[in-house]
Each structure stands twice: as C-alpha cells, then as structure tokens.
Design an enzyme around this catalytic site. Sequence first.
Site, PDB file in Angstrom:
ATOM      1  CE  LYS A  71       2.210   2.361   4.550  1.00  0.00           C
ATOM      2  NZ  LYS A  71       1.568   1.578   3.443  1.00  0.00           N
ATOM      3  CB  SER A 100      -0.915   0.003   1.231  1.00  0.00           C
ATOM      4  OG  SER A 100      -1.825  -1.061   1.185  1.00  0.00           O
ATOM      5  CE  LYS A 102      -5.286  -1.136   2.108  1.00  0.00           C
ATOM      6  NZ  LYS A 102      -4.013  -1.854   2.119  1.00  0.00           N
TER       7      LYS A 102
END
Length: 292
Positions: free
Chosen positions: A239, A96, A171
Amino acid sequence: MTNIAIIGLGIMGLPMAKNLVKAGYDVTGYNRSQEPIDALVAAGGHGASSVADAVKDADVVITMVPDSPDVAGVVRGEGGVFANAKAGALWIDNSSIRPDVAKELAEEAVAAGLGAVDAPVSGGEQGAIDAVLSIMVGGSPEDFATAEPVLNAIGKTIVHVGPAGAGQTVKAANQLIVAVNIQALAEAVVFLEAYGVDTDAALKVLGGGLAGSKVLDQKGRKMLDRDFAPGFRLALHNKDLGIVTAAARQAGISIPLGSAVAQLVTALVARGDGGLDHSGLFKLTSELSGRD
C-alpha cells in the site's frame, strides 16, 4: 491534556496505547475487534463501544488505521471523530496515508473546530513496543507544539517537517528507502548463501561498515532464519509503495529502483504472502535464483 482516545489497536496501535498509559495519560481505545480493547483495559486503559464513545471526552484523538479510506471512514460522518470530538481537541493521525488525503482531512478537521497533525511513524512493531518510533509531523507549528508531549510518549525522534501533508510525504520517502534496502539485503543474503559463506559472520562484519543499517540489524536475522512473522506486513508496505509510485508520477520524477521493488512486493502480495513481514522479500529473491 490527560484524556487520549486512540482509534485502531492493531500491531502498532495497541503498544502505542499501552505506552501512553505508562506515560500517565488517561487512554480510551476503540477497535473493530474486542480482543485488543480487552488488552488495553488489562494494561490500565479504558475501552469504548464506538468511535463516538471513544472521542467524546478526549483532549487528543489518535487514529492508527491501515489506509486512506480507513482514516476517512473513522473521522467523517455522523459517528466519526469530527462530529463527536469536543471543540479544541487535537487530532493526531499516526496512520500512513496519501499526502493529498492527509491535507484534505486536516482542512476538514480545522473546519470542525479541531487541531490536526499528520504524524506517520517508522520503526515497526518493536519500535512501537519500545516507544522509540521515528515520527514525522505535518501541521501548523502550534498544533505540533500541542502534539509533541504526546508523541514523546510513543517515539524517540519527533520532527516537525512542514505543513499538513508533509508528514505523509516524508513517510512515503521513508518507505521507499526501507523497501529498497530490504531488497538489497535479500539479494546480498542469497549471494552469500550461494557461495557457502558463514552468513552470521558476514552480516556481523557488514553491519560494522558502510553497508550497516537498521534494516540489516532488524531484518538480516529474520532472513537467515526464514522467520517472516509480521512486524510490518508486506500488504501494508505494498500500500505504501503504491502511495510512493503515484506521488512520484504526480511530481514527474523517476524512481526506477523503487518502482522495481514495488513490483516485487506486489507479486508477493498477489500470490498470498501479504501477511508476511516485509523481510519476506527474501523469499521471492531466493526463488528467482532457484535457491528455494
């Protein structure tokens, strides 16, 4: 295609690699630490001593590493995927990362003679173990068609969502929804406990109505038990929320709930709780109410 190299055998990468072995693929793995490599070998796969060694004979190369710089680090350079994979191989990035980085790296892969798709996954460690991950895929229709049989070995819902970078954009939206849901669940549990309600019964009935969700099913018990062993670490969700907030700012859109939850996650990471499962949002929510 039978030969698959997978770079990154962490919480997600190792069970994914094992499921590829179970599906009949010849799987070679590389990881910075040796223990996960040994576990893959024990499951019927092979180990490699470097990225270059892992990818040299691969028809498909999968990367599953934490962040944008990590992906760039394993694909670029003399020892990286692009310089050592054979012409015509397909690169699948299940990490990701930032959508703009995904698009940039896909262009470099094509220039190196490789196919490329960004295919981030959702479902956490248990989803990886059970091979039921949801996978959102960006790339050309042709590369998606090549990747789909491989992705079917690790996931249940595999959808082509657009060109390079689109998978990472979807995502990011996924991580926004999950974070806000976890925070809402944490607040609900604190609220229920404050009134002395039977929380097991409460979550059971809530799960059967409109409030029901996979987040409630998977994270409610962890909150009740104060069990924050990581399935998906707060540091990684931090993150991801950084990606979301930066991309939202770039697009000129407002995400007030997402931004607020991002700050709560950042606070937990800053105080040393980044290794906890993201259901650990409950800890801070409870403390803010003077409950713990």
